[in-house]
Design a protein around this motif. Sequence first.
Motif, PDB file in Angstrom:
ATOM      1  N   ASN A 104       1.064   4.097  -3.087  1.00  0.00           N
ATOM      2  CA  ASN A 104       0.916   5.530  -2.858  1.00  0.00           C
ATOM      3  C   ASN A 104       2.100   6.297  -3.447  1.00  0.00           C
ATOM      4  OD1 ASN A 104      -0.463   7.829  -1.490  1.00  0.00           O
ATOM      5  ND2 ASN A 104       1.437   7.884  -0.303  1.00  0.00           N
ATOM      6  N   LEU A 112       0.829  -1.211   0.000  1.00  0.00           N
ATOM      7  CA  LEU A 112       0.000   0.000   0.000  1.00  0.00           C
ATOM      8  C   LEU A 112       0.860   1.256   0.000  1.00  0.00           C
ATOM      9  CD1 LEU A 112      -2.753  -1.119   2.553  1.00  0.00           C
ATOM     10  CD2 LEU A 112      -2.918  -1.050   0.060  1.00  0.00           C
ATOM     11  N   ARG A 113       1.957   1.221   0.749  1.00  0.00           N
ATOM     12  CA  ARG A 113       2.856   2.375   0.787  1.00  0.00           C
ATOM     13  C   ARG A 113       3.516   2.583  -0.583  1.00  0.00           C
ATOM     14  NH1 ARG A 113       5.261   1.174   5.278  1.00  0.00           N
ATOM     15  NH2 ARG A 113       7.046   0.088   4.358  1.00  0.00           N
ATOM     16  N   ASP A 114       3.910   1.472  -1.230  1.00  0.00           N
ATOM     17  CA  ASP A 114       4.528   1.582  -2.553  1.00  0.00           C
ATOM     18  C   ASP A 114       3.528   2.078  -3.594  1.00  0.00           C
ATOM     19  OD1 ASP A 114       6.904   0.701  -1.549  1.00  0.00           O
ATOM     20  OD2 ASP A 114       6.753  -1.351  -2.332  1.00  0.00           O
ATOM     21  N   SER A 121       1.743   6.374  -7.277  1.00  0.00           N
ATOM     22  CA  SER A 121       0.692   7.302  -7.675  1.00  0.00           C
ATOM     23  C   SER A 121       1.159   8.745  -7.549  1.00  0.00           C
ATOM     24  CB  SER A 121      -0.545   7.067  -6.808  1.00  0.00           C
ATOM     25  OG  SER A 121      -1.589   7.934  -7.197  1.00  0.00           O
ATOM     26  N   THR A 122       1.875   9.040  -6.464  1.00  0.00           N
ATOM     27  CA  THR A 122       2.420  10.388  -6.269  1.00  0.00           C
ATOM     28  C   THR A 122       3.422  10.739  -7.361  1.00  0.00           C
ATOM     29  OG1 THR A 122       2.142  10.163  -3.877  1.00  0.00           O
ATOM     30  CG2 THR A 122       3.641  11.882  -4.643  1.00  0.00           C
TER      31      THR A 122
END
Length: 329
Positions: free
Chosen positions: A48, A44-46, A51-52
Amino acid sequence: MYFGKDVRMRADRLVSLVLLLRQRGRMTADEISAELEVSTRTVLRDMNALSTAGVPIYVDRGRHGGFSLLAGFRTELTGLNHDEALALLTAGSGRGEKIFGLSAPLASAMRKVVDALPEAHREKVGDAARRFLVEPEIDLLSRRLISEDMAEGVMNDVRRAVLSGRKLRFDYAAPDKPPRSHTVDPIGLVTVRGRIYLLAAKSGEDRTYRVSRMLSAEQLPQAADRLTQVDLDRIWAERSAQFLSENHLPVIVRVRSSRREELLNTARALRVEEPEPDGWLRLDVAFEDLRHAVWAIWQLDIDAQVISPETLREALTERARQVSALYQS
């Protein structure tokens, strides 16, 4: 504090994640977690972070949801680290592409791989690959590797039939026999010590053909009758065992380890190998016939001793007697 290694590891993981979504389509966080061997929280962190960074990742909510990329999205990232690129370039320097008639496609692929790498990375990988030499044409004793000539276009037609699952028709010249036409269901290609063999079935019977003995080849439009899954290692082992049991002379011989390769270069096959004291080996090998065995063992002088069969021991004794009588006279 130095974070270089962690940063590189995460960058590799992010590239792997993008390539994974491109190849698999929609995937859940749990599926990605299992594939990349990280926690779902890391996934999930990756996501995000990607996407950023502007990577068009879509999230579908619900029971059948997951993560996916915008259709048609491509990235210039190759996903190759230094060792992966080096492995590709080194493999491309071997003889497989020549043997299977893939020189031009492999050269084109290698150019694309190199061109996609960052310039600094490209120089390092290119220099490293030049320091590896895979299967040169001659060995340390200046003995040239076996290289079989094939009729023009034969390898390409055989390879296409194997990959497309089509029947194959070819004219074949077996030793001491007139050429004959064969129509077979191709299974796979095997290369051993520079020789290429086609594993196939003919009217439901197992057949093995030396590609260099094919005078011409043609892929037919009919689909081959074969299984969708294939285990070439198992098939080759079975056919090798059958081949050795038919019309060959089995020989058990002791040989100095320093002469092992010379013996195996002349033998048809190695069945069993066991070490013995004082730098000797005990080999169970196969030769074409008695004449072939006498010639091969004689080359090794006193560095080889035949244990069996007795007919070969007698033949070598007689040859030694004749040579001795010649020089005594």
